[in-house]
Motif scaffolding. Structure first.
Motif, mmCIF file in Angstrom:
data_model
loop_
_atom_site.group_PDB
_atom_site.id
_atom_site.type_symbol
_atom_site.label_atom_id
_atom_site.label_comp_id
_atom_site.label_asym_id
_atom_site.label_seq_id
_atom_site.Cartn_x
_atom_site.Cartn_y
_atom_site.Cartn_z
ATOM 1 N N THR A 113 1.015 -1.176 -0.021
ATOM 2 C CA THR A 113 -0.048 0.093 0.077
ATOM 3 C C THR A 113 0.792 1.189 0.097
ATOM 4 N N LEU A 114 0.697 2.096 -1.161
ATOM 5 C CA LEU A 114 1.684 3.203 -1.104
ATOM 6 C C LEU A 114 0.677 4.348 -0.906
ATOM 7 N N VAL A 115 1.054 5.310 0.013
ATOM 8 C CA VAL A 115 0.040 6.464 0.449
ATOM 9 C C VAL A 115 0.791 7.531 -0.352
ATOM 10 N N LEU A 116 -0.361 8.403 -1.065
ATOM 11 C CA LEU A 116 0.365 9.394 -1.672
ATOM 12 C C LEU A 116 0.051 10.608 -1.154
ATOM 13 N N LEU A 117 0.705 11.606 -0.471
ATOM 14 C CA LEU A 117 0.506 12.426 0.248
ATOM 15 C C LEU A 117 0.111 13.923 -0.378
ATOM 16 N N TRP A 118 -0.635 14.687 0.028
ATOM 17 C CA TRP A 118 -0.630 16.140 -0.472
ATOM 18 C C TRP A 118 0.451 17.158 0.079
ATOM 19 N N LEU A 119 1.697 17.171 -0.304
ATOM 20 C CA LEU A 119 2.696 17.622 0.473
ATOM 21 C C LEU A 119 2.345 19.176 0.973
ATOM 22 N N PRO A 120 1.942 20.038 -0.255
ATOM 23 C CA PRO A 120 1.792 21.513 0.203
ATOM 24 C C PRO A 120 0.568 21.815 1.249
ATOM 25 N N LYS A 121 -0.241 20.935 1.283
ATOM 26 C CA LYS A 121 -1.161 20.611 2.626
ATOM 27 C C LYS A 121 -0.512 20.540 3.727
ATOM 28 N N VAL A 122 0.375 19.620 3.887
ATOM 29 C CA VAL A 122 1.480 19.266 4.977
ATOM 30 C C VAL A 122 2.118 20.291 5.333
ATOM 31 N N ILE A 123 2.859 21.040 4.476
ATOM 32 C CA ILE A 123 3.533 22.271 4.744
ATOM 33 C C ILE A 123 2.809 23.444 5.259
ATOM 34 N N GLU A 124 1.630 23.692 4.640
ATOM 35 C CA GLU A 124 0.835 24.543 5.049
ATOM 36 C C GLU A 124 0.259 24.432 6.492
ATOM 37 N N SER A 125 -0.066 23.076 6.704
ATOM 38 C CA SER A 125 -0.892 22.860 7.996
ATOM 39 C C SER A 125 0.570 22.939 9.006
ATOM 40 N N ALA A 126 1.587 22.542 8.794
ATOM 41 C CA ALA A 126 2.688 22.556 9.754
ATOM 42 C C ALA A 126 3.119 24.185 10.111
ATOM 43 N N ARG A 127 2.942 25.043 8.990
ATOM 44 C CA ARG A 127 2.885 26.362 9.276
ATOM 45 C C ARG A 127 2.058 26.949 10.083
ATOM 46 N N GLN A 128 0.780 26.677 9.819
ATOM 47 C CA GLN A 128 -0.316 26.932 10.784
ATOM 48 C C GLN A 128 0.023 26.625 12.185
ATOM 49 N N LYS A 129 0.110 25.250 12.273
ATOM 50 C CA LYS A 129 0.257 24.811 13.913
ATOM 51 C C LYS A 129 1.495 25.526 14.558
#
Lengths: 194, 117
Positions: free
Chosen positions: A174-190
């Motif tokens: 099982t290969l999980v494909l991530l939305w990386l821009p969402k990860v980065i934006e969420s990390a910034r918001q956190k």
């Protein structure tokens, strides 16, 4: 059409001009060739695909759009930052640039990465920010056919929001494909909201 | 202020010190004195192991404070083009002003006046 005719022909550079004349004589005139040419690619050639950068973190096989990955480097010395979010392991320097190093397992609340000699860092660009992500193993680029992408299952919990698709792969399971821009934006918001 | 158009001949003077094995820097102007003395109280920068010295400074409200350190590594002149702001994702701490890229190593630059001793 015979089966042998369906074998895909590859372009070739004719280097021996002595045989050029006989080759040209045996070929179809260009107008006739164009008249017989197909309107679109057939079969596998027409399958739309995207290229993903595939890596493993912990026991998870993950992929991110290859266009976002700028560089791969070793996990050199990490300078911890006081009061940084737990998923930010610190900052690193690479060719005069300072970037935060993120542990995806901690960010997604699914575990904790361990730094070792084999750990690699891939640098990604998103929203004008360069971010480094830890990976235990890198597999490089893989072509993923759009038709093979499955919607992320609800069982992914918190991770669901950052997953664009799941692919069943003979190579990776099982290969999980991530939305990386969402990860980065969420990390910034956190980080800002702390 | 660090800008993208800094001239390479711009320098800043930094006091380098060590706490719990990590080297930090701070602006020379922010340090009132470096004195001996044992005080093992920790801060968010870490808890000193030896606490052989202390940096004296004034906080934002003008009150005298001190930071216990393990070692004083002297005063260094750093070219401004080797200084970097912190990336946005970690730039949440008012205590950390940025970093000095010193020969490949990153040295966190601390705003002493923001530190809660």
């Amino acid at each position: 059409m015979r089966a042998s005719d369906r074998v895909k022909k590859k372009p070739a550079l004719l280097k021996d001009f002595r045989i050029l004349e006989s080759v040209v004589a045996a070929e179809l005139p260009i107008a006739e060739a164009l008249a017989n040419a197909p309107l679109r690619a057939s079969g596998g050639e027409a399958r739309a695909s995207e290229e993903f950068f595939v890596f493993r973190v912990g026991e998870f096989m993950l992929g991110v759009a290859s266009t976002l990955v700028r560089e791969v480097t070793r996990a050199s010395s990490v300078t911890p930052i006081p009061r940084a979010p737990s998923f930010v392991l610190g900052v690193c320097g690479n060719r005069g640039e300072v970037f935060p190093l993120i542990d995806l397992l901690r960010f997604l609340s699914i575990g904790e990465s361990r730094l070792s000699a084999k750990t690699r860092v891939f640098l990604c660009q998103g929203g004008g920010v360069t971010v480094g992500f830890l990976a235990d193993q890198l597999y490089g680029l893989r072509k993923i056919f759009l038709a093979d992408k499955l919607p992320p299952p609800a069982s992914l919990g918190n991770v669901h929001d950052f997953v664009q698709a799941v692919v069943r792969s003979s190579e990776f399971g099982t290969l999980v494909l991530l939305w990386l821009p969402k990860v980065i934006e969420s990390a910034r918001q956190k980080a800002v909201s702390r | 202020m660090i800008t993208d158009e800094t001239k390479s001949d711009d320098w800043v003077s930094l006091v380098l010190f060590e706490i719990a094995g990590l080297t930090f820097g701070t602006a020379l102007q922010s340090v009132a004195a470096v004195r001996g003395g044992r005080d093992e109280r920790g801060t968010i920068l870490g808890t000193p192991r030896a606490a052989t010295r202390r940096l004296e400074f004034k906080d934002e409200s003008g009150r005298a404070q001190h930071l216990s350190i393990d070692a004083f590594h002297g005063i260094w002149r750093a070219p401004v083009n080797e200084l970097r702001r912190l990336p946005q994702i970690v730039n949440n701490s008012s205590v950390v002003a940025g970093v000095w890229l010193r020969a490949g190593a990153l040295i966190l630059l601390i705003k002493l006046e923001q530190l809660q001793a």
